[in-house]
Structure formats: C-alpha cells, structure tokens
Design a protein around this motif. Structure first.
Motif, PDB file in Angstrom:
ATOM      1  N   LEU A 305       3.646  -1.645 -13.104  1.00  0.00           N
ATOM      2  CA  LEU A 305       2.812  -1.556 -11.837  1.00  0.00           C
ATOM      3  C   LEU A 305       3.220  -0.324 -11.070  1.00  0.00           C
ATOM      4  O   LEU A 305       2.431   0.463 -10.436  1.00  0.00           O
ATOM      5  CB  LEU A 305       2.659  -2.818 -10.915  1.00  0.00           C
ATOM      6  N   ASN A 306       4.383  -0.320 -11.062  1.00  0.00           N
ATOM      7  CA  ASN A 306       5.199   0.978 -10.421  1.00  0.00           C
ATOM      8  C   ASN A 306       4.753   2.319 -11.088  1.00  0.00           C
ATOM      9  O   ASN A 306       4.372   3.334 -10.641  1.00  0.00           O
ATOM     10  CB  ASN A 306       6.759   1.035 -10.483  1.00  0.00           C
ATOM     11  N   TRP A 307       4.569   2.334 -12.584  1.00  0.00           N
ATOM     12  CA  TRP A 307       4.122   3.307 -13.536  1.00  0.00           C
ATOM     13  C   TRP A 307       2.738   3.701 -12.883  1.00  0.00           C
ATOM     14  O   TRP A 307       2.608   4.801 -12.674  1.00  0.00           O
ATOM     15  CB  TRP A 307       4.379   3.128 -14.781  1.00  0.00           C
ATOM     16  N   LEU A 308       2.055   2.885 -12.829  1.00  0.00           N
ATOM     17  CA  LEU A 308       0.566   3.006 -12.538  1.00  0.00           C
ATOM     18  C   LEU A 308       0.452   3.564 -11.030  1.00  0.00           C
ATOM     19  O   LEU A 308      -0.115   4.623 -10.875  1.00  0.00           O
ATOM     20  CB  LEU A 308      -0.246   1.793 -12.507  1.00  0.00           C
ATOM     21  N   PHE A 312      -0.965   7.360 -10.878  1.00  0.00           N
ATOM     22  CA  PHE A 312      -2.096   7.441 -10.792  1.00  0.00           C
ATOM     23  C   PHE A 312      -2.649   7.234  -9.055  1.00  0.00           C
ATOM     24  O   PHE A 312      -3.860   7.370  -9.074  1.00  0.00           O
ATOM     25  CB  PHE A 312      -2.736   6.498 -11.676  1.00  0.00           C
ATOM     26  N   PHE A 313      -1.850   6.783  -8.500  1.00  0.00           N
ATOM     27  CA  PHE A 313      -2.241   6.372  -7.047  1.00  0.00           C
ATOM     28  C   PHE A 313      -1.255   6.737  -6.115  1.00  0.00           C
ATOM     29  O   PHE A 313      -0.794   6.218  -5.247  1.00  0.00           O
ATOM     30  CB  PHE A 313      -2.110   4.632  -7.088  1.00  0.00           C
ATOM     31  N   GLN A 314      -1.032   8.018  -6.424  1.00  0.00           N
ATOM     32  CA  GLN A 314       0.049   8.753  -5.054  1.00  0.00           C
ATOM     33  C   GLN A 314      -0.540   8.604  -3.987  1.00  0.00           C
ATOM     34  O   GLN A 314      -1.506   8.895  -3.749  1.00  0.00           O
ATOM     35  CB  GLN A 314       0.258  10.206  -5.728  1.00  0.00           C
ATOM     36  N   TYR A 318       1.461  -0.932  -2.346  1.00  0.00           N
ATOM     37  CA  TYR A 318       0.894  -2.158  -3.023  1.00  0.00           C
ATOM     38  C   TYR A 318      -0.213  -2.840  -2.208  1.00  0.00           C
ATOM     39  O   TYR A 318      -0.825  -3.456  -3.071  1.00  0.00           O
ATOM     40  CB  TYR A 318       2.177  -2.932  -3.260  1.00  0.00           C
ATOM     41  N   ALA A 319      -0.224  -2.515  -0.974  1.00  0.00           N
ATOM     42  CA  ALA A 319      -1.050  -3.359  -0.207  1.00  0.00           C
ATOM     43  C   ALA A 319      -2.593  -2.855  -0.710  1.00  0.00           C
ATOM     44  O   ALA A 319      -3.511  -3.401  -0.784  1.00  0.00           O
ATOM     45  CB  ALA A 319      -1.094  -2.946   1.180  1.00  0.00           C
ATOM     46  N   LEU A 321      -3.217  -1.454  -3.619  1.00  0.00           N
ATOM     47  CA  LEU A 321      -3.546  -2.007  -5.006  1.00  0.00           C
ATOM     48  C   LEU A 321      -4.233  -3.412  -5.122  1.00  0.00           C
ATOM     49  O   LEU A 321      -5.084  -3.862  -5.538  1.00  0.00           O
ATOM     50  CB  LEU A 321      -2.331  -1.850  -5.882  1.00  0.00           C
ATOM     51  N   ASN A 322      -3.475  -4.135  -4.006  1.00  0.00           N
ATOM     52  CA  ASN A 322      -3.922  -5.583  -3.849  1.00  0.00           C
ATOM     53  C   ASN A 322      -5.522  -5.647  -3.459  1.00  0.00           C
ATOM     54  O   ASN A 322      -6.426  -6.266  -4.001  1.00  0.00           O
ATOM     55  CB  ASN A 322      -3.133  -6.284  -2.964  1.00  0.00           C
ATOM     56  N   ARG A 323      -5.987  -4.498  -2.401  1.00  0.00           N
ATOM     57  CA  ARG A 323      -7.183  -4.441  -1.965  1.00  0.00           C
ATOM     58  C   ARG A 323      -8.086  -4.230  -3.246  1.00  0.00           C
ATOM     59  O   ARG A 323      -9.205  -4.652  -3.255  1.00  0.00           O
ATOM     60  CB  ARG A 323      -7.529  -3.421  -0.761  1.00  0.00           C
ATOM     61  N   TYR A 324      -7.556  -3.063  -3.962  1.00  0.00           N
ATOM     62  CA  TYR A 324      -8.600  -2.597  -5.142  1.00  0.00           C
ATOM     63  C   TYR A 324      -8.754  -3.716  -6.059  1.00  0.00           C
ATOM     64  O   TYR A 324      -9.818  -4.062  -6.558  1.00  0.00           O
ATOM     65  CB  TYR A 324      -7.670  -1.638  -5.695  1.00  0.00           C
ATOM     66  N   ILE A 325      -7.766  -4.794  -6.566  1.00  0.00           N
ATOM     67  CA  ILE A 325      -8.007  -5.520  -7.375  1.00  0.00           C
ATOM     68  C   ILE A 325      -9.012  -6.632  -7.153  1.00  0.00           C
ATOM     69  O   ILE A 325      -9.596  -7.079  -7.679  1.00  0.00           O
ATOM     70  CB  ILE A 325      -6.770  -6.343  -7.846  1.00  0.00           C
ATOM     71  N   ASP A 326      -9.269  -6.940  -5.481  1.00  0.00           N
ATOM     72  CA  ASP A 326      -9.918  -7.648  -5.177  1.00  0.00           C
ATOM     73  C   ASP A 326     -11.386  -7.645  -5.426  1.00  0.00           C
ATOM     74  O   ASP A 326     -12.295  -8.204  -5.089  1.00  0.00           O
ATOM     75  CB  ASP A 326      -9.741  -8.158  -3.593  1.00  0.00           C
ATOM     76  N   ASP A 327     -11.645  -6.169  -5.527  1.00  0.00           N
ATOM     77  CA  ASP A 327     -13.183  -5.638  -5.777  1.00  0.00           C
ATOM     78  C   ASP A 327     -13.331  -5.618  -7.388  1.00  0.00           C
ATOM     79  O   ASP A 327     -14.724  -5.315  -7.368  1.00  0.00           O
ATOM     80  CB  ASP A 327     -13.122  -4.078  -5.241  1.00  0.00           C
ATOM     81  N   VAL A 328     -12.638  -6.094  -8.081  1.00  0.00           N
ATOM     82  CA  VAL A 328     -12.712  -6.304  -9.730  1.00  0.00           C
ATOM     83  C   VAL A 328     -12.904  -7.640  -9.830  1.00  0.00           C
ATOM     84  O   VAL A 328     -12.033  -8.425  -9.492  1.00  0.00           O
ATOM     85  CB  VAL A 328     -11.897  -5.397 -10.461  1.00  0.00           C
TER      86      VAL A 328
END
Length: 492
Positions: A305-308, A312-314, A318-319, A321-328
C-alpha cells in the motif's frame, strides 16, 4: 505509588515505545522512523547504531512527554522484527549493517540447497522451509561472499537483541525469535547445533537462549544517560514482533487467529504442540509459555500500500485512500492484485514471484487500484487461513491488528474475504503492549500471562461482521486469485 511498564517494539520502518500503568491505563506512545538501505537490487539492510539512537531518543521523548519519575518503571520488555542478522565482534562492536527479513540476496544459495538432502533436514528439524531474509540464509551468504566479515563474528544476534544489549549489556536471545532463525530445533526449543555443523556454521556464534519473561539484566548507567531511564530498571528478554503482537491481543493459548497487516502481513494462531504444515507452506515458531505459533507470513502487507501511495497517489495520505475505496464495490469491478512486489513467503516461498494487476479494463480508475491492493493483501491472508483449516485449526474468532486494523473499510474487507467476525484491540500498538505484558510478568507484577492479559488487553465494543453479498463476490475473486501464481510461475 503507581507502577509503570514499558514496551519497546523495534519495527522495520520505525521504533515505537509505550508506557502503561499496571491497571491498564496507557500514559503515552512515541515513535521514530528510519530507513531501509539497499546498496544493491534485492538487498535490505539497516544500521543498528542508528536504530539504537532512534530507540534511545524515542524513550527520552516519551519520558519527557509523560513527566513520570523513571524510578516507577518496574520493567521493560522488547518486541522486534524477526529473522534479521546482526553481527558483533569480540569487542562487541557491529561488524556490518544488519541484513533484515525482506532481503533477497541468498536466493541462489537456497535454490542450490533445495536440490540437496540438507534441505529436507532443515525442514524436519526447524519445521520450516529455508527462505531468503532468514538469519541462517544470510549467514550462509555471508560465509561465502564476505569471508573476512564472517571470520570476525563473535556473536550473531537478532535485531531486538542488539537493542536489549544496549539497554542492559546482556548478550542473548529468546525462544520466539530464535525459532525464526531457521537454525533452531523448534520442537525441542534449542539451537540445532548439529545442523549448523553440517552446513559449516560454527554454532558458538549463537547467543544463549532464554524464555520471554526472564530478566536479562538491568538498565546500565550508559543507557540511563542516553534515554533518561533509571539505572537498575529490569529488562526482560521479550520476543519477536509477531508473538508479541499475539500477546498484546491476548492470544496466549489456542482458539483465536490474529490477522496482522504491518509492513508485511501475517495470519497466525497458537497451538499447544509443534504442529506444522507438511508441505511447509507456513511457518511454525515457538510462542510464549511453552506454546507454538503457526504463521502464514507474506512479505507484502502495508509495504504494498505504501508503494501504491508513494508512486501513484503523491500527496495523498491513508485517509484519502480509505475514502477512495469506499467509492468502489467489493471485488473492485473484477480488478485483482497479486501482491508479490517483494517476492513471497507463504504459501509459495518464492523470491522470484512478482506482483500482477489482473482484469484491468477501461472502466477502472485510480480508486479501483487502491481497493484492489487492500483486497489482494487480504486474499494472501485468506490463503493462509485455508491451510490452517486443512490442519484442523479452528478459525472462528479473528483479531485484526497492525495498520490494517486502523481502517474501518479495510476491516470490512477482511471480514468479507475471511468470512469471519473481526475484533480489534483498543490499543493500536499491540506489539508494544505485548512487550509490556512480558515485562509485567517478568517483574512479578502479575502472577501469569493470563492475569496480565486479563488486566491489560481490552477490545473495542464494535465487532465487524461479514456481509453475505460481499462474501459471495470475494469467493469468486479468491478462486481467480489462487490461479494467478501457478499460471505465471514459469514467467516469474
């Protein structure tokens, strides 16, 4: 007068120090980070003097922040990253940087060994398959590639053992970490000296081995000046980070599974006999109070997850990323991540394994990638659970820990993929807490580990339940996930 306990967890990317009172109130936690050095592709090393300096400054910051009298600390316990190799000469000086668990340099030596009889003997005696990054694998590489350094060795320690030495001056290790060296008779709980001789390693370099709750020594004057601790404070041997993580979650006897997602990820449980997978897809190590732990250990947990995030998310934490995954939706609309960015240990023991994003289409976006990575890491834990079930181990209760337990969304993914209720501790630094529990028992504040865990380990009221609709999606995804490695092994 209040009685306090300190737990130190020497991780791969940071050191954390916790201070707790004997009733279970956490006074504070401090952390400091450090880097992994990679002088060549596949190498992973750390300067143990820098790790000690980080530990000393973290202790001092915690003591200053809490304002307690250090004389009230009745015991210090340690937890630490497992498998790494730390070398001391006769003057007790470091010979070279530590070779840590994620290192891959010994792959060719192990590949050659796998075709010999000695490989089977390693499995039978240690109950594990030799892999890259393990203490013994790094020793064999060193003996061949750095003979001058090898000849200088007086004692070969594990990372947390060096920190303990700097605290109290004691050279030694204990059963949980020693069994992770893969040159230890895991059933008999002692060094496999005959096996060492067969591969040309002088077993005199192994440190004396103790149990976790034994007192190693007391804080020295030199350490007191560096940390602010009181001279004479008892220091216990402690344990490897995964056993201490289990203790910090109250897992000291059979019946509960721990799903830990830190830098790597592990599914582990406690058994009362040296049970092991005859295909050696998992690890069997010593646990506290005469028990053993079975672990499905992946090299790729939070590090993926750190690598990603970093590539890719400079600028996103983590907050985000957590919002993003709730949209999927669950299953990431068919996108599956095989998380083998650093090779893999359980269940394949393959340093050449590589990561894959499978099922990518025009409908997928950056949010899908974030969710797929979390799902892929959790699928790896599910593979370990399948092995546990084959061995007849009950997996009804799962306690989530590590960074993966801090995200409510990731906890739901774990519940849905594992198909189990997920519990979490109120303490977010479970390895630190486990080390403090060990200190409390060693100092005589508690009469047993059970008493200490009953007093100090508390769980959140919220239980995360699996959702049937998501479970069905993940069952189909997991079926495909399990085919990705065997279908691509020859390409790796």
């Amino acid at each position: 007068m209040p009685q306090y306990l300190m737990g130190i967890d020497l991780g791969t990317s940071s050191v954390k120090v916790l201070l707790i009172d004997s009733s279970g109130i956490i006074l504070g936690v401090r952390a400091n980070s450090y880097e992994i050095q990679s002088r060549h592709p596949g190498w992973a090393e750390q300067d143990m003097d820098l790790l000690w300096e980080a530990t000393a400054s973290t202790i001092k910051e915690l003591l200053t922040g809490t304002g307690i009298d250090p004389i009230q600390i009745k015991g210090i316990g340690l937890s630490g990253q497992m498998h790494g190799l730390v070398l001391l000469n006769r003057e007790r000086q470091l010979i070279r940087p530590a070779i840590i668990w994620i290192d891959q340099r010994s792959a060719s030596y192990l590949e050659a060994m796998s075709r010999s009889e000695i490989y089977r003997q390693f499995q039978e005696i240690t109950l594990n398959t030799p892999g890259t990054g393990f203490y013994v694998s790094s020793l064999l590489w060193l003996k061949e590639q750095e003979p001058e350094n090898y000849r200088k060795i007086w004692k070969a320690l594990l990372p947390k053992d060096y920190i303990r030495y700097r605290l109290c001056g004691k050279i030694g290790t204990e059963e949980t970490d020693a069994s992770g060296t893969l040159i230890f008779d895991t059933s008999k709980r002692l060094w496999a000296r005959d096996l060492a001789e067969r591969v040309g390693i002088d077993s005199q370099i192994f440190p004396d081995c103790y149990t976790s709750c034994e007192t190693a020594g007391t804080v020295t004057l030199q350490c007191a000046r560096a940390t602010g601790l009181a001279p004479g404070t008892p220091v216990m041997f402690g344990g490897g980070d995964q056993p201490m993580q289990a203790v910090g979650n109250g897992i000291i006897s059979p019946g509960t599974v721990c799903a830990n997602i830190g830098t790597g990820s592990q599914l582990s449980c406690v058994v009362d006999r040296p049970l092991f997978d005859k295909a050696y897809r998992t690890n069997t190590f010593c646990h506290v109070q005469g028990m053993w732990t079975i672990m499905g250990a992946s090299l790729n947990g939070g590090i993926a997850l750190n690598w990603l995030r970093d590539n890719f998310f400079q600028g996103n934490g983590y907050a985000s990323l957590n919002r993003y995954i709730d949209d999927v939706p669950a299953g990431s609309d068919g996108l599956i991540f095989l998380p083998y960015l650093a090779g893999e240990r359980s269940p394949h023991m393959d340093s050449k394994a590589r990561a894959i994003f499978f099922g990518l289409t025009l409908r997928h976006n950056y949010k899908h990638f974030a969710r797929a990575v979390m799902e892929g890491i959790t699928f790896s834990l599910r593979e370990a659970m399948e092995i546990f079930l084959e061995l007849g181990i009950s997996c009804e209760k799962v306690v989530a820990s590590g960074g993966g337990a801090k995200s409510r969304s990731w906890l739901q993914i774990q519940a849905d993929i594992l198909g189990k209720e997920i519990y979490t501790s109120r303490c977010t630094q479970e390895a630190c807490l486990g080390a403090a529990i060990i200190a409390g028992v060693g100092a005589g504040i508690y009469s047993s580990l059970k008493e200490a865990c009953d007093q100090l380990v508390l769980f959140k009221d919220e239980i995360v339940y699996p959702q049937d609709k998501n479970c069905q999606v993940y069952e189909e995804q997991f079926r495909k996930y399990r085919q990705l490695y065997p279908c691509n092994r020859s390409l790796f």
